[in-house]
Design a protein around this motif. Sequence first.
Motif, PDB file in Angstrom:
ATOM      1  N   ILE A  80       0.902  -1.156   0.000  1.00 47.08           N
ATOM      2  CA  ILE A  80       0.000   0.000   0.000  1.00 47.08           C
ATOM      3  C   ILE A  80       0.937   1.202   0.000  1.00 47.08           C
ATOM      4  N   GLN A  81       1.003   1.929  -1.108  1.00 49.73           N
ATOM      5  CA  GLN A  81       1.897   3.083  -1.214  1.00 49.73           C
ATOM      6  C   GLN A  81       1.061   4.355  -1.115  1.00 49.73           C
ATOM      7  N   TYR A  82       1.324   5.147  -0.069  1.00 52.54           N
ATOM      8  CA  TYR A  82       0.550   6.361   0.195  1.00 52.54           C
ATOM      9  C   TYR A  82       1.465   7.582   0.114  1.00 52.54           C
ATOM     10  N   VAL A  83       1.093   8.553  -0.704  1.00 55.54           N
ATOM     11  CA  VAL A  83       1.889   9.775  -0.863  1.00 55.54           C
ATOM     12  C   VAL A  83       1.479  10.772   0.220  1.00 55.54           C
ATOM     13  N   ILE A  84       2.439  11.063   1.105  1.00 58.83           N
ATOM     14  CA  ILE A  84       2.217  12.005   2.209  1.00 58.83           C
ATOM     15  C   ILE A  84       2.400  13.435   1.722  1.00 58.83           C
ATOM     16  N   GLN A  85       3.465  13.678   0.954  1.00 57.41           N
ATOM     17  CA  GLN A  85       3.770  15.006   0.405  1.00 57.41           C
ATOM     18  C   GLN A  85       4.328  14.830  -1.007  1.00 57.41           C
ATOM     19  N   GLY A  86       3.977  15.754  -1.875  1.00 61.59           N
ATOM     20  CA  GLY A  86       4.497  15.740  -3.233  1.00 61.59           C
ATOM     21  C   GLY A  86       3.595  15.007  -4.200  1.00 61.59           C
ATOM     22  N   GLU A  87       4.207  14.608  -5.298  1.00 59.35           N
ATOM     23  CA  GLU A  87       3.465  13.975  -6.380  1.00 59.35           C
ATOM     24  C   GLU A  87       4.464  13.218  -7.247  1.00 59.35           C
ATOM     25  N   GLU A  88       4.051  12.084  -7.749  1.00 56.60           N
ATOM     26  CA  GLU A  88       4.909  11.317  -8.642  1.00 56.60           C
ATOM     27  C   GLU A  88       4.052  10.590  -9.665  1.00 56.60           C
ATOM     28  N   MET A  89       4.699  10.116 -10.682  1.00 59.74           N
ATOM     29  CA  MET A  89       4.074   9.224 -11.638  1.00 59.74           C
ATOM     30  C   MET A  89       4.495   7.814 -11.241  1.00 59.74           C
ATOM     31  N   MET A  90       3.621   6.847 -11.462  1.00 58.87           N
ATOM     32  CA  MET A  90       3.961   5.442 -11.234  1.00 58.87           C
ATOM     33  C   MET A  90       3.618   4.680 -12.494  1.00 58.87           C
ATOM     34  N   GLY A  91       4.582   3.912 -12.960  1.00 60.11           N
ATOM     35  CA  GLY A  91       4.322   3.015 -14.078  1.00 60.11           C
ATOM     36  C   GLY A  91       3.622   1.777 -13.548  1.00 60.11           C
ATOM     37  N   ILE A  92       2.630   1.299 -14.288  1.00 57.34           N
ATOM     38  CA  ILE A  92       1.899   0.106 -13.866  1.00 57.34           C
ATOM     39  C   ILE A  92       1.676  -0.812 -15.061  1.00 57.34           C
ATOM     40  N   LYS A 123      -0.477  13.834  -3.424  1.00 54.20           N
ATOM     41  CA  LYS A 123      -0.657  13.868  -1.967  1.00 54.20           C
ATOM     42  C   LYS A 123      -2.073  13.418  -1.616  1.00 54.20           C
ATOM     43  N   GLY A 124      -2.163  12.481  -0.648  1.00 57.57           N
ATOM     44  CA  GLY A 124      -3.460  11.995  -0.204  1.00 57.57           C
ATOM     45  C   GLY A 124      -3.968  10.778  -0.962  1.00 57.57           C
ATOM     46  N   MET A 125      -3.215  10.341  -1.973  1.00 58.05           N
ATOM     47  CA  MET A 125      -3.622   9.183  -2.766  1.00 58.05           C
ATOM     48  C   MET A 125      -2.789   7.961  -2.390  1.00 58.05           C
ATOM     49  N   PHE A 126      -3.368   6.787  -2.636  1.00 60.60           N
ATOM     50  CA  PHE A 126      -2.645   5.541  -2.397  1.00 60.60           C
ATOM     51  C   PHE A 126      -2.820   4.599  -3.579  1.00 60.60           C
ATOM     52  N   THR A 127      -1.910   3.650  -3.656  1.00 60.91           N
ATOM     53  CA  THR A 127      -2.017   2.535  -4.579  1.00 60.91           C
ATOM     54  C   THR A 127      -1.924   1.260  -3.755  1.00 60.91           C
ATOM     55  N   ILE A 128      -2.560   0.208  -4.229  1.00 60.12           N
ATOM     56  CA  ILE A 128      -2.349  -1.126  -3.668  1.00 60.12           C
ATOM     57  C   ILE A 128      -1.828  -1.983  -4.806  1.00 60.12           C
ATOM     58  N   THR A 141       7.092  13.882 -12.502  1.00 62.49           N
ATOM     59  CA  THR A 141       6.028  14.463 -13.315  1.00 62.49           C
ATOM     60  C   THR A 141       6.708  15.378 -14.325  1.00 62.49           C
ATOM     61  N   GLU A 142       6.148  16.539 -14.591  1.00 64.32           N
ATOM     62  CA  GLU A 142       6.781  17.467 -15.537  1.00 64.32           C
ATOM     63  C   GLU A 142       8.124  17.983 -15.014  1.00 64.32           C
ATOM     64  N   THR A 143       8.286  18.015 -13.704  1.00 61.64           N
ATOM     65  CA  THR A 143       9.534  18.460 -13.084  1.00 61.64           C
ATOM     66  C   THR A 143       9.900  17.519 -11.946  1.00 61.64           C
ATOM     67  N   VAL A 144      11.115  17.616 -11.487  1.00 66.98           N
ATOM     68  CA  VAL A 144      11.563  16.838 -10.335  1.00 66.98           C
ATOM     69  C   VAL A 144      10.896  17.412  -9.079  1.00 66.98           C
ATOM     70  N   LEU A 145      10.313  16.542  -8.271  1.00 69.15           N
ATOM     71  CA  LEU A 145       9.644  16.973  -7.049  1.00 69.15           C
ATOM     72  C   LEU A 145      10.155  16.170  -5.859  1.00 69.15           C
ATOM     73  N   GLU A 146      10.069  16.773  -4.679  1.00 68.48           N
ATOM     74  CA  GLU A 146      10.388  16.062  -3.456  1.00 68.48           C
ATOM     75  C   GLU A 146       9.128  15.326  -2.998  1.00 68.48           C
ATOM     76  N   VAL A 147       9.294  14.047  -2.654  1.00 63.17           N
ATOM     77  CA  VAL A 147       8.166  13.217  -2.250  1.00 63.17           C
ATOM     78  C   VAL A 147       8.460  12.596  -0.893  1.00 63.17           C
ATOM     79  N   LYS A 148       7.432  12.571  -0.057  1.00 63.37           N
ATOM     80  CA  LYS A 148       7.468  11.779   1.167  1.00 63.37           C
ATOM     81  C   LYS A 148       6.341  10.772   1.017  1.00 63.37           C
ATOM     82  N   LYS A 149       6.696   9.505   1.165  1.00 59.20           N
ATOM     83  CA  LYS A 149       5.732   8.438   0.936  1.00 59.20           C
ATOM     84  C   LYS A 149       5.906   7.379   2.013  1.00 59.20           C
ATOM     85  N   VAL A 150       4.820   6.708   2.359  1.00 55.92           N
ATOM     86  CA  VAL A 150       4.894   5.564   3.243  1.00 55.92           C
ATOM     87  C   VAL A 150       4.396   4.349   2.465  1.00 55.92           C
ATOM     88  N   VAL A 151       5.170   3.280   2.546  1.00 55.58           N
ATOM     89  CA  VAL A 151       4.784   2.015   1.932  1.00 55.58           C
ATOM     90  C   VAL A 151       4.443   1.053   3.066  1.00 55.58           C
TER      91      VAL A 151
END
Length: 157
Positions: A80-92, A123-128, A141-151
Amino acid sequence: MKKIKPSTMILDTLANCHLYQSINERIAKGFDYLRTTDLDSLPSGKHDIDGDTIFALVQEYHTKPIAECKLESHKKYIDIQYVIQGEEMMGITTQNNQTILEQNLEKDYTFYEGTTSLVRVSKGMFTIFFPDDLHQPCVQTETVLEVKKVVIKVLIQ
């Protein structure tokens, strides 16, 4: 413990986690942790939820170009990957005939060569991710971003 059947990855917001808690009591416990923990102040590293059965890995990083991100899967744990801060793309993608590049069953990872479809996880979204879901996290994403995530790692058996 109810056996988890293979499924397809899930993408949603934490506000809707109640829709997925019936999949399995361990997943429900992982969501309880996400809802009741001050995730913003949680330091990077491993955090115990229920021993090796359920635990959290807090990560802080900068997103990267897709060519630098690994396509992976896990056989012993659901992510369960939950984005606490930031934003990223995930390939699936789902597992089919991808070429295995590296495998470590003890550490529960397999890296693959293959193509994916990208989804934006904010931020606020999760994947399982279930065992047959190949995923490629940390993509910029379009630019490099700082991400804090909990898995949240959830033992399957």
